[in-house]
Design a protein around this motif. Structure first.
Motif, PDB file in Angstrom:
ATOM      1  N   GLU A 156       0.805  -1.216   0.000  1.00  0.00           N
ATOM      2  CA  GLU A 156       0.000   0.000   0.000  1.00  0.00           C
ATOM      3  C   GLU A 156       0.843   1.274   0.000  1.00  0.00           C
ATOM      4  O   GLU A 156       0.429   2.291  -0.575  1.00  0.00           O
ATOM      5  N   ARG A 157       2.031   1.235   0.627  1.00  0.00           N
ATOM      6  CA  ARG A 157       2.745   2.500   0.863  1.00  0.00           C
ATOM      7  C   ARG A 157       4.203   2.547   0.406  1.00  0.00           C
ATOM      8  O   ARG A 157       4.778   3.637   0.366  1.00  0.00           O
ATOM      9  N   HIS A 158       4.803   1.414   0.057  1.00  0.00           N
ATOM     10  CA  HIS A 158       6.264   1.440  -0.106  1.00  0.00           C
ATOM     11  C   HIS A 158       6.786   0.761  -1.373  1.00  0.00           C
ATOM     12  O   HIS A 158       7.969   0.413  -1.429  1.00  0.00           O
ATOM     13  N   LEU A 159       5.959   0.598  -2.386  1.00  0.00           N
ATOM     14  CA  LEU A 159       6.445  -0.050  -3.609  1.00  0.00           C
ATOM     15  C   LEU A 159       7.427   0.852  -4.355  1.00  0.00           C
ATOM     16  O   LEU A 159       7.351   2.077  -4.293  1.00  0.00           O
ATOM     17  N   ALA A 160       8.348   0.220  -5.068  1.00  0.00           N
ATOM     18  CA  ALA A 160       9.349   0.955  -5.849  1.00  0.00           C
ATOM     19  C   ALA A 160       8.687   1.835  -6.896  1.00  0.00           C
ATOM     20  O   ALA A 160       7.615   1.507  -7.422  1.00  0.00           O
ATOM     21  N   PRO A 161       9.309   2.970  -7.220  1.00  0.00           N
ATOM     22  CA  PRO A 161       8.823   3.759  -8.350  1.00  0.00           C
ATOM     23  C   PRO A 161       8.777   2.884  -9.610  1.00  0.00           C
ATOM     24  O   PRO A 161       9.611   1.994  -9.787  1.00  0.00           O
ATOM     25  N   ARG A 162       7.806   3.136 -10.450  1.00  0.00           N
ATOM     26  CA  ARG A 162       7.625   2.296 -11.640  1.00  0.00           C
ATOM     27  C   ARG A 162       8.907   2.189 -12.468  1.00  0.00           C
ATOM     28  O   ARG A 162       9.233   1.117 -13.005  1.00  0.00           O
ATOM     29  N   LYS A 163       9.670   3.283 -12.565  1.00  0.00           N
ATOM     30  CA  LYS A 163      10.853   3.265 -13.420  1.00  0.00           C
ATOM     31  C   LYS A 163      11.971   2.373 -12.896  1.00  0.00           C
ATOM     32  O   LYS A 163      12.868   1.987 -13.654  1.00  0.00           O
ATOM     33  N   TRP A 164      11.955   2.048 -11.581  1.00  0.00           N
ATOM     34  CA  TRP A 164      12.994   1.199 -10.998  1.00  0.00           C
ATOM     35  C   TRP A 164      12.464  -0.163 -10.557  1.00  0.00           C
ATOM     36  O   TRP A 164      13.221  -0.989 -10.050  1.00  0.00           O
ATOM     37  N   ALA A 165      11.197  -0.428 -10.728  1.00  0.00           N
ATOM     38  CA  ALA A 165      10.554  -1.579 -10.097  1.00  0.00           C
ATOM     39  C   ALA A 165      11.186  -2.913 -10.477  1.00  0.00           C
ATOM     40  O   ALA A 165      11.280  -3.258 -11.661  1.00  0.00           O
ATOM     41  N   PRO A 166      11.633  -3.714  -9.474  1.00  0.00           N
ATOM     42  CA  PRO A 166      12.128  -5.065  -9.738  1.00  0.00           C
ATOM     43  C   PRO A 166      10.977  -5.961 -10.202  1.00  0.00           C
ATOM     44  O   PRO A 166       9.863  -5.889  -9.673  1.00  0.00           O
ATOM     45  N   MET A 167      11.249  -6.815 -11.170  1.00  0.00           N
ATOM     46  CA  MET A 167      10.243  -7.732 -11.694  1.00  0.00           C
ATOM     47  C   MET A 167      10.505  -9.152 -11.179  1.00  0.00           C
ATOM     48  O   MET A 167      11.565  -9.445 -10.630  1.00  0.00           O
ATOM     49  N   VAL A 168       9.525 -10.019 -11.407  1.00  0.00           N
ATOM     50  CA  VAL A 168       9.631 -11.399 -10.938  1.00  0.00           C
ATOM     51  C   VAL A 168      10.651 -12.167 -11.781  1.00  0.00           C
ATOM     52  O   VAL A 168      10.641 -12.113 -13.013  1.00  0.00           O
ATOM     53  N   LYS A 169      11.534 -12.891 -11.090  1.00  0.00           N
ATOM     54  CA  LYS A 169      12.508 -13.767 -11.745  1.00  0.00           C
ATOM     55  C   LYS A 169      12.516 -15.151 -11.107  1.00  0.00           C
ATOM     56  O   LYS A 169      12.587 -16.168 -11.798  1.00  0.00           O
ATOM     57  N   ALA A 170      12.460 -15.203  -9.769  1.00  0.00           N
ATOM     58  CA  ALA A 170      12.476 -16.480  -9.062  1.00  0.00           C
ATOM     59  C   ALA A 170      11.196 -17.267  -9.364  1.00  0.00           C
ATOM     60  O   ALA A 170      10.158 -16.697  -9.709  1.00  0.00           O
ATOM     61  N   THR A 171      11.274 -18.580  -9.226  1.00  0.00           N
ATOM     62  CA  THR A 171      10.121 -19.427  -9.522  1.00  0.00           C
ATOM     63  C   THR A 171       9.134 -19.507  -8.363  1.00  0.00           C
ATOM     64  O   THR A 171       7.961 -19.813  -8.561  1.00  0.00           O
ATOM     65  N   ASN A 172       9.597 -19.226  -7.150  1.00  0.00           N
ATOM     66  CA  ASN A 172       8.740 -19.346  -5.977  1.00  0.00           C
ATOM     67  C   ASN A 172       8.641 -17.995  -5.291  1.00  0.00           C
ATOM     68  O   ASN A 172       9.557 -17.584  -4.561  1.00  0.00           O
ATOM     69  N   VAL A 173       7.561 -17.274  -5.538  1.00  0.00           N
ATOM     70  CA  VAL A 173       7.405 -15.923  -4.999  1.00  0.00           C
ATOM     71  C   VAL A 173       6.035 -15.770  -4.343  1.00  0.00           C
ATOM     72  O   VAL A 173       5.096 -16.523  -4.632  1.00  0.00           O
ATOM     73  N   ILE A 174       5.948 -14.770  -3.458  1.00  0.00           N
ATOM     74  CA  ILE A 174       4.695 -14.403  -2.797  1.00  0.00           C
ATOM     75  C   ILE A 174       4.333 -12.996  -3.258  1.00  0.00           C
ATOM     76  O   ILE A 174       4.937 -12.011  -2.821  1.00  0.00           O
ATOM     77  N   PRO A 175       3.361 -12.853  -4.175  1.00  0.00           N
ATOM     78  CA  PRO A 175       2.961 -11.501  -4.598  1.00  0.00           C
ATOM     79  C   PRO A 175       2.283 -10.764  -3.446  1.00  0.00           C
ATOM     80  O   PRO A 175       1.551 -11.359  -2.666  1.00  0.00           O
ATOM     81  N   PHE A 176       2.548  -9.477  -3.346  1.00  0.00           N
ATOM     82  CA  PHE A 176       1.829  -8.650  -2.375  1.00  0.00           C
ATOM     83  C   PHE A 176       0.476  -8.291  -2.986  1.00  0.00           C
ATOM     84  O   PHE A 176       0.412  -7.775  -4.102  1.00  0.00           O
ATOM     85  N   GLU A 177      -0.582  -8.562  -2.250  1.00  0.00           N
ATOM     86  CA  GLU A 177      -1.921  -8.294  -2.750  1.00  0.00           C
ATOM     87  C   GLU A 177      -2.621  -7.285  -1.852  1.00  0.00           C
ATOM     88  O   GLU A 177      -2.660  -7.454  -0.641  1.00  0.00           O
ATOM     89  N   LYS A 178      -3.175  -6.272  -2.462  1.00  0.00           N
ATOM     90  CA  LYS A 178      -3.906  -5.245  -1.726  1.00  0.00           C
ATOM     91  C   LYS A 178      -5.387  -5.575  -1.775  1.00  0.00           C
ATOM     92  O   LYS A 178      -6.031  -5.446  -2.821  1.00  0.00           O
ATOM     93  N   ASP A 179      -5.919  -6.030  -0.665  1.00  0.00           N
ATOM     94  CA  ASP A 179      -7.334  -6.381  -0.577  1.00  0.00           C
ATOM     95  C   ASP A 179      -8.011  -5.348   0.318  1.00  0.00           C
ATOM     96  O   ASP A 179      -7.876  -5.372   1.545  1.00  0.00           O
TER      97      ASP A 179
END
Length: 246
Positions: A156-179
């Protein structure tokens, strides 16, 4: 070179093979490694920092820095094994990866250790004209349920700026979900975050939108970055006050 004293503790850079051996043994203890040693191929490339108890010379904390002239070489970092960092190739200033941070279990409750660590980091960043500090911050264990409030707060408050955002590479990840239908506990979110991450966020740091499940280290880790130029002035003054203290 780092040479910092604050009260009971001192911080310095490793200069001998014995220093490196002590660092790897502390990491082996902190990370519960079989054989009592934690080492990898990055150790030979890094500057290592030791924080010691001045009264006993006991090693109470350690971490390491890996420098790159700019973002074009970030693919050679430890973190790049787990995150797609192509966005950061465009970062033009000097960057440093901070990693393998650990505190001796017998000293884990002493906040002065973290203060000295950040003082040492400030000395290093200033001396090397670093413009981006980054790394993987670890949550103990691999069960994401116990960190749901913290992960929601990061989303909700601390994601990387879009221009620097790290993308998924590892096979086992936990996406952050805003519900938005679930009420999160802000106090629990703060308590669930590692102290290192809380400090990054106070400096305006940002994170990836997912955690990586690392069974080898028995952690969930999150890519974290802080642009030195965007650290609030008041926070910079506090850090430099620690870095300059004796």
């Amino acid at each position: 070179m780092i040479n910092l004293i604050k009260g009971r503790y001192s911080a310095r850079q490793a200069t001998t093979d014995t220093d490196i051996d002590r660092v790897q043994r502390l990491r082996g203890l902190a990370f519960d490694r079989s054989g009592g040693i934690d080492s990898d191929r990055f150790d030979a490339l890094c500057d290592h920092v030791l924080i010691e108890d001045r009264t006993t010379n006991a090693l109470v904390c350690c971490f390491r820095f890996l420098q790159f002239p700019d973002g074009r070489e970030i693919g050679q970092s430890y973190s790049s094994q787990f995150y797609e960092l192509a966005q950061l190739h465009e970062f033009e200033g000097r960057i440093v990866e901070m990693g393998r941070f650990c505190v001796h279990p017998d000293f884990s409750g002493d906040p002065d250790i973290l203060r000295v660590a950040w003082g040492a980091m400030t000395v290093y960043v200033d001396a090397n004209k670093v413009e981006l500090l980054f790394g993987c911050v670890s949550f103990a264990g691999t069960n994401p349920v116990v960190y749901q409030d913290a992960f929601a707060a990061l989303q909700e408050r601390h994601l990387a700026p879009r221009k620097w955002a790290p993308m998924v590479k590892a096979t086992n990840v936990i996406p952050f979900e805003k519900d938005v239908t679930i009420k999160r506990d802000a106090k629990q979110a703060n308590l669930q975050m590692p102290p290192m991450l809380r400090t990054y966020l106070l400096m305006g740091g940002w994170v990836s939108d997912h955690a990586v499940v690392d069974h080898e280290m028995n952690t969930l880790h999150v890519f974290t970055g802080v642009e030195i130029a965007t650290i609030p002035d008041a926070r910079k003054r506090l850090l430099r006050a620690v870095a300059g203290s004796r």
